[in-house]
Design a protein around this motif. Structure first.
Motif, short mmCIF file in Angstrom:
data_model
loop_
_atom_site.label_atom_id
_atom_site.label_comp_id
_atom_site.label_asym_id
_atom_site.label_seq_id
_atom_site.Cartn_x
_atom_site.Cartn_y
_atom_site.Cartn_z
N MET A 1 54.20 32.63 33.13
CA MET A 1 53.14 32.46 34.13
C MET A 1 51.79 32.73 33.50
N SER A 2 50.80 31.88 33.74
CA SER A 2 49.47 32.09 33.18
C SER A 2 48.74 33.16 33.97
N LEU A 3 47.67 33.66 33.38
CA LEU A 3 46.84 34.65 34.05
C LEU A 3 46.15 34.03 35.26
N VAL A 4 46.04 34.81 36.33
CA VAL A 4 45.34 34.37 37.54
C VAL A 4 44.31 35.44 37.88
N LEU A 5 43.07 35.00 38.11
CA LEU A 5 42.02 35.93 38.50
C LEU A 5 41.53 35.60 39.91
N TYR A 6 41.62 36.58 40.80
CA TYR A 6 41.09 36.45 42.15
C TYR A 6 39.71 37.11 42.19
N GLY A 7 38.72 36.39 42.70
CA GLY A 7 37.39 36.96 42.79
C GLY A 7 36.42 35.94 43.35
N HIS A 8 35.13 36.19 43.15
CA HIS A 8 34.10 35.26 43.59
C HIS A 8 33.06 35.12 42.48
N PRO A 9 32.59 33.91 42.19
CA PRO A 9 31.68 33.70 41.07
C PRO A 9 30.37 34.48 41.17
N PHE A 10 29.92 34.79 42.40
CA PHE A 10 28.64 35.48 42.58
C PHE A 10 28.78 37.00 42.54
N SER A 11 30.02 37.47 42.49
CA SER A 11 30.30 38.90 42.44
C SER A 11 30.03 39.45 41.04
N SER A 12 29.25 40.51 40.96
CA SER A 12 28.93 41.10 39.65
C SER A 12 30.19 41.58 38.93
N TYR A 13 31.11 42.18 39.67
CA TYR A 13 32.31 42.70 39.01
C TYR A 13 33.27 41.59 38.63
N THR A 14 33.29 40.50 39.38
CA THR A 14 34.06 39.34 38.94
C THR A 14 33.46 38.78 37.66
N GLN A 15 32.13 38.69 37.60
CA GLN A 15 31.46 38.19 36.40
C GLN A 15 31.78 39.05 35.19
N LYS A 16 31.86 40.33 35.40
CA LYS A 16 32.18 41.25 34.29
C LYS A 16 33.49 40.85 33.61
N VAL A 17 34.50 40.54 34.41
CA VAL A 17 35.80 40.13 33.85
C VAL A 17 35.73 38.72 33.30
N GLN A 39 44.32 30.80 51.84
CA GLN A 39 45.58 31.05 51.16
C GLN A 39 45.39 32.00 49.98
N HIS A 40 44.25 31.91 49.31
CA HIS A 40 43.96 32.82 48.20
C HIS A 40 43.74 34.24 48.73
N SER A 41 43.01 34.34 49.82
CA SER A 41 42.74 35.66 50.41
C SER A 41 44.03 36.34 50.86
N ALA A 42 44.92 35.57 51.45
CA ALA A 42 46.18 36.14 51.92
C ALA A 42 47.01 36.69 50.76
N GLU A 43 47.07 35.93 49.68
CA GLU A 43 47.85 36.38 48.52
C GLU A 43 47.18 37.57 47.85
N TRP A 44 45.85 37.54 47.76
CA TRP A 44 45.10 38.66 47.18
C TRP A 44 45.37 39.95 47.95
N PRO A 54 37.48 42.00 41.48
CA PRO A 54 38.54 41.06 41.14
C PRO A 54 39.91 41.73 40.98
N LEU A 55 40.90 40.87 41.04
CA LEU A 55 42.30 41.23 40.78
C LEU A 55 42.83 40.26 39.73
N LEU A 56 43.42 40.80 38.69
CA LEU A 56 44.06 39.97 37.67
C LEU A 56 45.57 40.05 37.85
N VAL A 57 46.21 38.89 37.91
CA VAL A 57 47.67 38.83 37.98
C VAL A 57 48.18 38.35 36.64
N ASP A 58 49.00 39.17 36.02
CA ASP A 58 49.59 38.84 34.71
C ASP A 58 51.10 38.93 34.86
N GLY A 59 51.72 37.79 35.12
CA GLY A 59 53.15 37.79 35.38
C GLY A 59 53.44 38.52 36.67
N GLU A 60 54.24 39.57 36.59
CA GLU A 60 54.58 40.36 37.77
C GLU A 60 53.63 41.54 37.95
#
Length: 219
Positions: A1-17, A39-44, A54-60
């Motif tokens: 599974m590839s890396l998945v990043l949940y966040g928002h482009p205008f968020s400073s902390y999302t930008q940091k990652v 659907q993204h919000s529900a999974e997040w 942000p939240l990073l999903v790396d596999g499990e």
């Protein structure tokens, strides 16, 4: 599974990652959180009910908190740019500066933003005044600390710079970095010219009308 990043482009902390990911060309899928992607919000929220991104999903594995995410990336998905030094003492300084930018620059900016978002004129005034005072102190310290350095901790771009870029970007919008701090102003300009951060800034440009203090017509 590839890396998945949940966040928002205008968020400073999302930008940091995002900066860390772009620095090393690390493949990942970005899932924007917003009203158009329920659907993204529900999974997040299923993965991290504390409602922080942000939240990073790396596999499990679900990885949260930006500094931890970037350290996880270095351990699990290393690239050519090492964002944390191997020397423990040097790494400690990088971690300290990372915390400084998050706590004493970005979080202070958030006081003014939260005051504006409240819709209460008194809270807006008080939040801005508090941010102005604290940011001025941070700017003065940073202007001396950064003397003779290209990046936050020296010659190498690190985790500290990932934190500094969005922090100083939004802080300068909130409380302008005065000409009395030329070293800090020049450092912010170098961050904006760094391709990884320039990309993050450009990807978020369409959201500037959302900045509650009013985004200046620059940068």
């Amino acid at each position: 599974m590839s890396l998945v990043l949940y966040g928002h482009p205008f968020s400073s902390y999302t930008q940091k990652v995002l900066i860390a990911l772009y620095e090393n060309g690390t493949p990942f899928e970005f899932r924007c959180l917003g009203p158009d992607t329920p659907q993204h919000s529900a999974e997040w929220l299923r993965r991290w009910p504390l409602r922080k991104f942000p939240l990073l999903v790396d596999g499990e594995r679900n990885v949260v908190e930006t500094s931890i995410i970037i350290e996880h990336l270095q351990l699990a998905h290393p690239g050519p740019v090492r964002l944390l030094p191997t020397d423990p003492t040097a790494a400690l300084e990088v971690r300290f500066l990372d915390r400084f930018f998050d706590l004493h620059v970005m979080n202070m900016t958030q006081y003014a933003v939260d005051g504006a978002l409240s819709g209460d004129p008194v809270k807006r005034r008080d939040g801005q005044a508090f941010a102005d005072t604290k940011l001025e102190l941070a700017y003065a310290w940073l202007d001396k600390q950064l003397a003779g350095r290209t990046w936050a901790s020296g010659a190498d771009f690190t985790l500290a710079d990932c934190a500094a870029a969005p922090s100083l970007f939004y802080a300068d919008w909130t409380h302008r970095i005065a000409e009395a701090f030329p070293t800090l102003r020049a450092y912010r300009a170098r961050l904006l010219a760094r391709p990884s951060f320039a990309r993050a800034v450009e990807e978020a440009r369409q959201y500037r009308p959302l900045f509650p203090l009013g985004a200046p017509d620059r940068d």
